[in-house]
Structure formats: C-alpha cells, structure tokens
Design an enzyme around this catalytic site. Sequence first.
Site, mmCIF file in Angstrom:
data_model
loop_
_atom_site.group_PDB
_atom_site.id
_atom_site.type_symbol
_atom_site.label_atom_id
_atom_site.label_comp_id
_atom_site.label_asym_id
_atom_site.label_seq_id
_atom_site.Cartn_x
_atom_site.Cartn_y
_atom_site.Cartn_z
ATOM 1 N N ARG A 96 0.832 -1.189 0.000
ATOM 2 C CA ARG A 96 0.000 0.000 0.000
ATOM 3 C C ARG A 96 0.875 1.250 0.000
ATOM 4 N NH1 ARG A 96 -3.616 -1.456 3.037
ATOM 5 N NH2 ARG A 96 -4.790 0.467 3.293
ATOM 6 N N ALA A 114 6.692 -2.182 -4.471
ATOM 7 C CA ALA A 114 6.769 -1.366 -3.256
ATOM 8 C C ALA A 114 5.732 -0.241 -3.252
ATOM 9 C CB ALA A 114 8.181 -0.798 -3.107
ATOM 10 N N HIS A 115 5.720 0.524 -2.133
ATOM 11 C CA HIS A 115 4.703 1.560 -1.962
ATOM 12 C C HIS A 115 4.817 2.668 -3.017
ATOM 13 C CE1 HIS A 115 7.740 3.231 1.170
ATOM 14 N NE2 HIS A 115 8.000 3.767 0.003
ATOM 15 N N ASN A 116 3.656 3.153 -3.438
ATOM 16 C CA ASN A 116 3.516 4.285 -4.358
ATOM 17 C C ASN A 116 4.083 4.026 -5.755
ATOM 18 O OD1 ASN A 116 3.679 5.794 -1.445
ATOM 19 N ND2 ASN A 116 2.302 6.856 -2.873
ATOM 20 N N SER A 124 7.916 4.327 -5.217
ATOM 21 C CA SER A 124 7.632 5.556 -5.973
ATOM 22 C C SER A 124 8.160 5.548 -7.404
ATOM 23 C CB SER A 124 8.182 6.785 -5.230
ATOM 24 O OG SER A 124 7.568 6.906 -3.965
#
Length: 345
Positions: A218, A239-241, A259
């Site tokens: 998330r 991974a996140h974003n 990201s």
Amino acid sequence: MEFTAQQIADFLKGSVVGDPATKVNNFSRIEEGLPGTITFLANPKYEHFIYETKASIVLVNRDYTPSSTIEPTLIKVANAYASLAMLLNLVEQTKSRKHGIDPSAFIAETASTGENCYIGTFAYIGENTVTGNNCLIYPHAYIGDNVRIGDNTIVYPHVTVYEGCIIGSNCIIHAGAVIGADGFGFAPEDGEFKKIAQIGNVILEDNVEIGANTTVDRAVMGSTIIHQGVKLDNLIQIAHNVEIGKNTVMASQVGIAGSTKIGANCMLGGQVGISGHLTIGDNAQFGAQSGIISNIKANARLMGTPPIPLRNYMRSSIIFEKLPEIYRTLDRLQKEVEELKKNKQ
C-alpha cells in the site's frame, strides 16, 4: 469432448492442410505429442519436432512452409500461439464453476456480495466490503474492511487483501498473494528506525493478474496503482507508491522499489531490479537480472547492471569468458613494448 480439424479451423478462422476429419480430444507439447492431441509450432527453434511429433493436429503460422514430409494435419492461422490461447480459454470456460456461499465463510453484516458469487470454506469478508457479480472467493481468502472488488474477479486460496484496497473487474489473484501490506517505510531517529504509518491503499484496475506469493504494498499516501491489463508473475515485490502502466508484464522475482513509475506495454524479465523514484518509459524491455538505477526512455531494450543496449550486452557477453586470455595477451604486449623502448635507448 472431441473436435475435428475442420471444426477447430472454422473456430480459429484458419485453413486445414491435410485431413479435415482428423479428430482430437486433448492438448500436448510438440516434443511430447500423442495421437489424438493438438499441439502448436510458433518458435522456429522447435521446428524439428514437427517432423517427429505423434500429435494428430499442429497449429502453425499462416506463412509456415515445411521443409520435409509431415504426418500430422496442419491448421494454418494468423498467429499459432494466440490461437492456442483461444482454444485453451475455450476449454477453461467449459469447466464446472463453483457457486454458493459455504456456511463456514464469514461475511460481515455490513458487507455486500454480488449475484452468483462463490465464497469458499473459511473465507473472510470484512466490514463495508463490496464484491461484484460472479466473483469467486476461494477458501481461506482474507478480504479486509472497506475493500471494493469488481465483477468476475477470482481470489484464490490464502490471498490477503488489506483494508481499503480496490480491485477491478476480471482480475485474477493467485494463491498466497498479498495486496495492501504496509510499504517499507521507516525514519531514522535516536539511533533506531521509527515506523512511518502507511495510510494509502492499492488499486488494481480491470483485467490485472497477480501471481502466487506476489506482494503489492500500500502507498504511504495516495495509491499504489497497477493499471489495466498488467500481468505479474509469481514472487514479485511491488513497493509503496509504485505505478505500473497498462499491459505491462513482469516475470518472476522482479523487484520494484518505492515511488517508481513504469510505463505502458513494458516487459521485464526474471529477477529484474529497479531502484526507487525512477521513471521508465513506455514499451521498455529489460532482460533477466538487469539492475536499473536511472531513468529509462521509452522503447529501450536493455540488459545488464547497469543496463546497456541489448545488442551490445550480447556482444559483450561473448567477450566476458575471454577476459583472462585478453588480459594475459595485453600484459605480454605491454612488456614487449617496454622492452622495445629500452632497446631504443
């Protein structure tokens, strides 16, 4: 079920070369072909098997011309591999479909399930969660609170979908996958790492497939987004974003750091690793085990760590094993040059 070559050709809009009455009732690999089965030839490096196979029917590309006698009946189609996929999907659709809600499944009172859904033994559906029509939720799947799942989506056993995640229609999430676990976010403070709350979610758009034991974290804030048509193999870490563009495909053990934005229609081989906060252009392709540490333009074809153009990498790989010999030659030449300089003096 049994089908003739002509029936199959009509379905695939192909043409028969050989006996149109040839019958098959199963599939086989071309190198292991058995009578009564249909197989295919799409990759030229497997062509020698077509002259040996015992399969009754072989799907081939329309422009294929054999260089020797072939026993099986051929069906010529625009794309042999795509046609095989059509036949396999047709068979899959004929399989019996599970239905009904098992008494041992837990469905929160505030949850809403669509029509014609299957919810298996010990599956869990949390508060305010909504599942669409014709969904299959297999045993021991966990669907957290406030999750949204579209129509015709399949969630296999032991999948975990954390709270607040959104899953589109016609998605497939294979066994053991985790959607929406916390991203790896920690801040150094007073000699230790303090956890940063991950308050975002994950969005899977329509027609996404997630492989077994793959994880999609998330977002810290906002959403980790997997766009329409993306296919992720087993054992992948997102991974996140991260944002993955539509119709991108990734093979097993790929890892994408936080990201990073990946474009549409990209192809990533097994064990590719991509650093965080990068931008990967549309249609980029990376060979297996490539390590990406900088932004990549659209349409790039790269391999290696750091990656270089694929053709250069293949040429370089031939030299790698010769490096010791090249070094010895260079060392000898250097000594000869030094000796010549001394003699001139």
